[in-house]
Every structure is written in C-alpha cells, then in structure tokens.
Scaffold this motif. Structure first.
Motif, PDB file in Angstrom:
ATOM      1  N   LEU A 134      -5.546  -2.581  -5.765  1.00 56.48           N
ATOM      2  CA  LEU A 134      -4.375  -2.951  -4.991  1.00 56.48           C
ATOM      3  C   LEU A 134      -4.585  -4.300  -4.306  1.00 56.48           C
ATOM      4  CD1 LEU A 134      -1.710  -1.520  -4.588  1.00 56.48           C
ATOM      5  CD2 LEU A 134      -2.582  -0.546  -2.474  1.00 56.48           C
ATOM      6  N   ALA A 163      -9.006   2.378  -6.446  1.00 54.82           N
ATOM      7  CA  ALA A 163      -7.565   2.151  -6.321  1.00 54.82           C
ATOM      8  C   ALA A 163      -7.265   1.102  -5.249  1.00 54.82           C
ATOM      9  CB  ALA A 163      -6.851   3.465  -5.993  1.00 54.82           C
ATOM     10  N   ASP A 164      -7.962   1.170  -4.109  1.00 53.19           N
ATOM     11  CA  ASP A 164      -7.739   0.196  -3.040  1.00 53.19           C
ATOM     12  C   ASP A 164      -8.148  -1.208  -3.473  1.00 53.19           C
ATOM     13  OD1 ASP A 164      -6.722   2.075  -1.333  1.00 53.19           O
ATOM     14  OD2 ASP A 164      -8.573   2.362  -0.194  1.00 53.19           O
ATOM     15  N   ARG A 190       0.826  -1.202   0.000  1.00 54.15           N
ATOM     16  CA  ARG A 190       0.000   0.000   0.000  1.00 54.15           C
ATOM     17  C   ARG A 190       0.871   1.268   0.000  1.00 54.15           C
ATOM     18  NH1 ARG A 190      -5.272   0.134   1.874  1.00 54.15           N
ATOM     19  NH2 ARG A 190      -4.915  -1.711   3.150  1.00 54.15           N
ATOM     20  N   SER A 191       1.879   1.300   0.861  1.00 63.41           N
ATOM     21  CA  SER A 191       2.746   2.473   0.956  1.00 63.41           C
ATOM     22  C   SER A 191       3.518   2.705  -0.336  1.00 63.41           C
ATOM     23  CB  SER A 191       3.714   2.301   2.134  1.00 63.41           C
ATOM     24  OG  SER A 191       4.642   3.362   2.178  1.00 63.41           O
ATOM     25  N   LEU A 199       2.598   6.228  -7.137  1.00 65.92           N
ATOM     26  CA  LEU A 199       1.476   6.755  -7.907  1.00 65.92           C
ATOM     27  C   LEU A 199       1.407   8.279  -7.772  1.00 65.92           C
ATOM     28  CD1 LEU A 199      -0.776   5.591  -9.680  1.00 65.92           C
ATOM     29  CD2 LEU A 199      -2.286   5.672  -7.705  1.00 65.92           C
ATOM     30  N   ASP A 200       1.610   8.770  -6.557  1.00 63.31           N
ATOM     31  CA  ASP A 200       1.641  10.226  -6.353  1.00 63.31           C
ATOM     32  C   ASP A 200       2.781  10.864  -7.131  1.00 63.31           C
ATOM     33  OD1 ASP A 200      -0.516  10.078  -4.688  1.00 63.31           O
ATOM     34  OD2 ASP A 200       0.633  10.137  -2.820  1.00 63.31           O
ATOM     35  N   TYR A 247       1.093   3.854  -3.412  1.00 60.09           N
ATOM     36  CA  TYR A 247       0.614   5.226  -3.400  1.00 60.09           C
ATOM     37  C   TYR A 247       1.761   6.246  -3.459  1.00 60.09           C
ATOM     38  CZ  TYR A 247      -4.190   3.770  -2.736  1.00 60.09           C
ATOM     39  OH  TYR A 247      -5.432   3.229  -2.946  1.00 60.09           O
ATOM     40  N   LYS A 248       2.915   5.878  -2.929  1.00 64.45           N
ATOM     41  CA  LYS A 248       4.061   6.780  -3.027  1.00 64.45           C
ATOM     42  C   LYS A 248       4.462   6.988  -4.483  1.00 64.45           C
ATOM     43  CE  LYS A 248       8.216   5.302  -2.399  1.00 64.45           C
ATOM     44  NZ  LYS A 248       9.462   4.728  -1.826  1.00 64.45           N
TER      45      LYS A 248
END
Length: 466
Positions: A415, A411-412, A319-320, A326-327, A323-324
């Motif tokens: 994932l 998105a979740d 997860r971390s 993706l941002d 999103y890191k």
C-alpha cells in the motif's frame, strides 16, 4: 408627466443561479433595493450581502453599488456575500482559477446534467446551443480537464435524456451530434482556462505552431492525469507566492530533522505547499529523479505523509479504501488463488515479479539493477513462500535504489508503494501494469473510464458476480 423608469435586471444570487428582477421604479436607496430583493427572492437572500453592478465606464467590470443613482435600468447585478460564505458569487477574473484542491471527486458513474437556472428555461425551449454548451463545459471541467470520448458521450446522452427537446435536427443522431458540439466547446473552454493561467491546462501550452515549429506536437506528451488523479497539478494558493512556499519547504526540512517532530506542523505545511510540490514533480520539463525530490521534500519519507499526499491528490483515504474493498473481495480472491495453486503449484509466482528477496547473511548486497519499482524483502535462512509474508523487513525500491524501509506487513508495504506511485507521479512498470491497474480501479475505485483488458475484465466480473 415623465414616464416612470422601469428596471429589468439579471441578478446572480449564486455563482450558477441568475434570477430576473423587474422594478417599476428606482428604489430610494441601496438598502431599500436589498430589502426588495430579499422579499422577492426568499429564502435565497436571508443572509447579509452586498451588490455589485457591471459598470460601463470600466468595460463592464464589477463595481460595488454604493449610490442608488448608479443603479442601471437594464443589466446584471451580482450578490456578494461575506468571505467564508460558500454560496457567494465570483467577482473578479482571477476567480476562474481553481482554489487549491477544489476538485473533490473524479468522473461520476452517472453524469448529472447541471441546473440551468430560471432564465435558461427559455434558452432550452429555443435550443440556444451556445449557452447550453458553455454550461456543460463548465460542469465537465469540474470533474476533469481532459475527458475521454466515452465520457463526452455520457454527458451528451445525459443532456438529451434530461431535455428531449434538445435532440438535433432530423437526420442527425442526437447523442452523436451533441457529443461533437460538447467536445468542440470544451476544447475552447479549456483553451480559455489555459490563457487565464490554470496550471493543469496551461502546462500543455506553447507547443508546436507556425511560430514554434520545433516544439512538441500538440497531441503528444500531454501532461494530464493518467491514473484517475483528481488534483493532478494545481495553481499556487492565492495568498501565497513561490517565495513564501519555498520558505515553508525549508521549515518542513527543519521540522523533519528534529528528534521529536511536530506532525501537525508538518502536515499543515505540506498541505499549503502541495501546489509547489506538484509543479516541481509534474510540471518540470524533465521529470526530476526521485532522490532529488526526497532531498527537497524529506517529509515524503514519512509513511503518514505519503498517505496524506495520496489523499491530497485523490480525495481518497487510501488505507481505509484499500482494506474495505479487499475485505469485500477476499473470499472470492482466496478461492481463485487456491484454484490456481492447485493447477500450477506456484502460489507465489506473481509475487515474485514484484518482490526482490535478500538474505543479509549473503556476501553480496541485493541486485536492484533495472528495478523501477519493487518491494525488497529481507529474510534469514531458507527462502520459502511463507517468508514472503513475514520477512525480517521490507524496503520500498524506486528507480533502482532503496527509498525507505516500510512496514513488515506485506499488505501495508504494498500500500505504501502504491502511495508513492501517485505521490511521485510514477508510471506502472510494464510487467506489473495489470496488477496495479486492478488495484487502482477495482480495489481503490479510482476509475479513469479506460476499458479494462480481457483478463482484468473477466476478474472484475467474477468478483462482482452474485
């Protein structure tokens, strides 16, 4: 007067570090010997330790040095530190087996040549190929058991760059020559590990041979990490047996069935039983059906345990990391999608390949035929592009069946689906292979060193351009 005994020994002060010790006379006691070594090898031996020697009466097996009379004139000593000291050296044949989740990372961007220790300086000068290749094979295996040709070439280049004296004889390309020899040595090293029972390589033994002509070809259907998994399949913990792990599996089922689950207990039991689970999922001759896996391991229906399983396999917080990255890439991705939407007017075209849309008010249920992987979005009313991103609910579909209801956030849920691919050792669907490969390599940064296809390489270069 008798000449004084001279003792020349090789002392392993750590698993990969040997030092030379020369004494003009035998110490009066083991305690005195340890004090001499502590003084000579400062600060390497500041802690408490015991000494083991190779006993010729037992074909060189290690024995604890208790009586100084057993102290050899020439031989090898190993320093053994108390249990829990990570610098302690191995002392038994079973130590060739990797501990649970021992491999911590995948292949590095830049291969670092191992340190060869004090005595290896002479070996380097002499170009002793056998010792050098053995050390390189051990280092490569720390990253993966089945390296690609590109990775072997990277290791060979790093070796001759660090030690130019190791270039092959005139007329033979140094990098190519060492790559070939490293490859041969690594194959031999891997074969020895398989004979010792290391699960991730032993799983591929017993193939076609003169005595077994009907078995699989040695180079076909090899079970190995294909999505850059770090701990693809591992041995059972040394203090556990299949029976004790089976008991833990039953405890997990009992805990999952409770109204108030103890997440800490479930997590601990899932960690310990990871090896058994992977051997059932990966090691089976015929891959088990997903629904059967879920019956045996119902904790994998819990979102938290899917992400935990991904971490056990890859040592990555999914997860971390997702999103890191993706941002990081989102501004350029938005620009790219807007350009495509302007040209085609179909912004949800690619999403439609992944998602199945179901209106619960319709008479018929969702058609999941030939759906190896998908997100089933449940919507009400007219279907629009916006409804894809904020549906009533989203379900994870695997092998033509709804596996679990996921988060309502697209998105979740994606994932979670990606986590299931690794947890259940699933293959990427053909029509979505590029999408998942992009997520794996560029977003989650699990690099397998296989070349990217043209479109993905263009996209990656665009995202990383200044």
């Amino acid at each position: 007067m008798a000449a004084a005994q001279k003792h020349v020994l090789r002392v392993y002060v750590a698993r990969d570090t040997a030092l030379k010790l020369t004494l003009l006379e035998r110490p009066k006691s083991v305690k005195e010997l340890k004090e001499i070594m502590q003084e000579r090898f400062k600060p390497r031996l500041d802690e408490d330790f015991s000494l083991h020697y190779e006993d010729p009466d037992f074909d060189g097996d290690l024995c604890l040095l208790v009586d100084i009379k057993e102290f050899p004139e020439k031989g090898t000593l190993r320093v053994i530190r108390p249990e829990g000291d990570t610098s302690s050296t191995a002392c038994s044949d079973t130590d060739i087996l990797p501990n649970a989740l021992q491999r911590q990372k995948s292949w590095p961007d830049h291969f670092v040549v191992p340190g060869f220790g004090y005595e290896m300086e002479h070996i380097l000068e002499e170009g002793n190929r056998s010792e050098i290749l053995k050390k390189m094979a051990e280092t490569i295996y720390n990253f993966k058991p089945y390296p690609h040709e590109k990775e072997l070439a990277m290791a060979a280049k790093a070796l001759i760059t660090a030690h130019p004296c190791l270039r092959m004889t005139a007329g033979e390309d140094g990098e190519l020559g060492w790559k070939r020899h490293i490859g041969y040595k690594f194959a031999s090293y891997r074969n020895n590990l398989a004979k010792a029972g290391v699960a991730e390589v032993a799983i591929n033994t017993g193939r076609r041979s003169r005595n077994n002509p009907d078995n699989d070809h040695p180079h076909q259907n090899i079970k190995k990490a294909r999505k850059a998994e770090v701990n693809y399949i591992i041995n059972l913990p040394k203090d556990q047996t299949p029976a004790t792990l089976e008991t833990m599996r039953e405890e997990i089922i009992h805990e999952v069935e409770k109204t108030e689950r103890n997440q800490l207990v479930i997590g601990k039991l899932m960690n310990i039983s990871y090896a058994l689970r992977r051997q059932e999922i990966v090691g089976a001759v015929v891959a088990p059906q997903v629904k059967d896996v879920m019956v045996r391991w119902p904790a994998l229906l819990m979102e938290s345990q899917v992400f935990a399983e991904f971490h056990r396999i890859n040592n990555v917080n999914l997860r971390s990391q997702f999103y890191k990255e993706l941002d990081r890439h989102m501004p350029k991705l938005i620009t790219l999608f807007r350009d495509k939407a302007t040209k085609t007017g179909k912004i949800a075209e690619e999403l439609a390949k992944l998602m199945r849309i179901y209106d619960p008010q319709s008479a018929d249920g969702p058609d999941l035929t030939d759906t190896p992987l998908a997100l089933l979005t449940v919507i009400t009313g007219d279907t629009t592009d916006a409804s894809l991103f904020s549906p009533e609910s989203i379900c994870i579909v695997v092998e033509d069946e709804v596996l679990v209801s996921g988060p309502t956030n697209l998105a979740d849920s994606f994932l979670l689906l990606f986590g299931y691919i690794y947890a259940l050792d699933l293959q990427y669907p053909k029509n979505l292979e590029l999408t998942f490969t992009f997520i794996q390599k560029v977003v989650v940064c699990l690099e397998d060193n296989k070349p990217l296809k043209g479109r993905l390489l263009t996209l990656k270069n665009y995202l990383f351009s200044e």
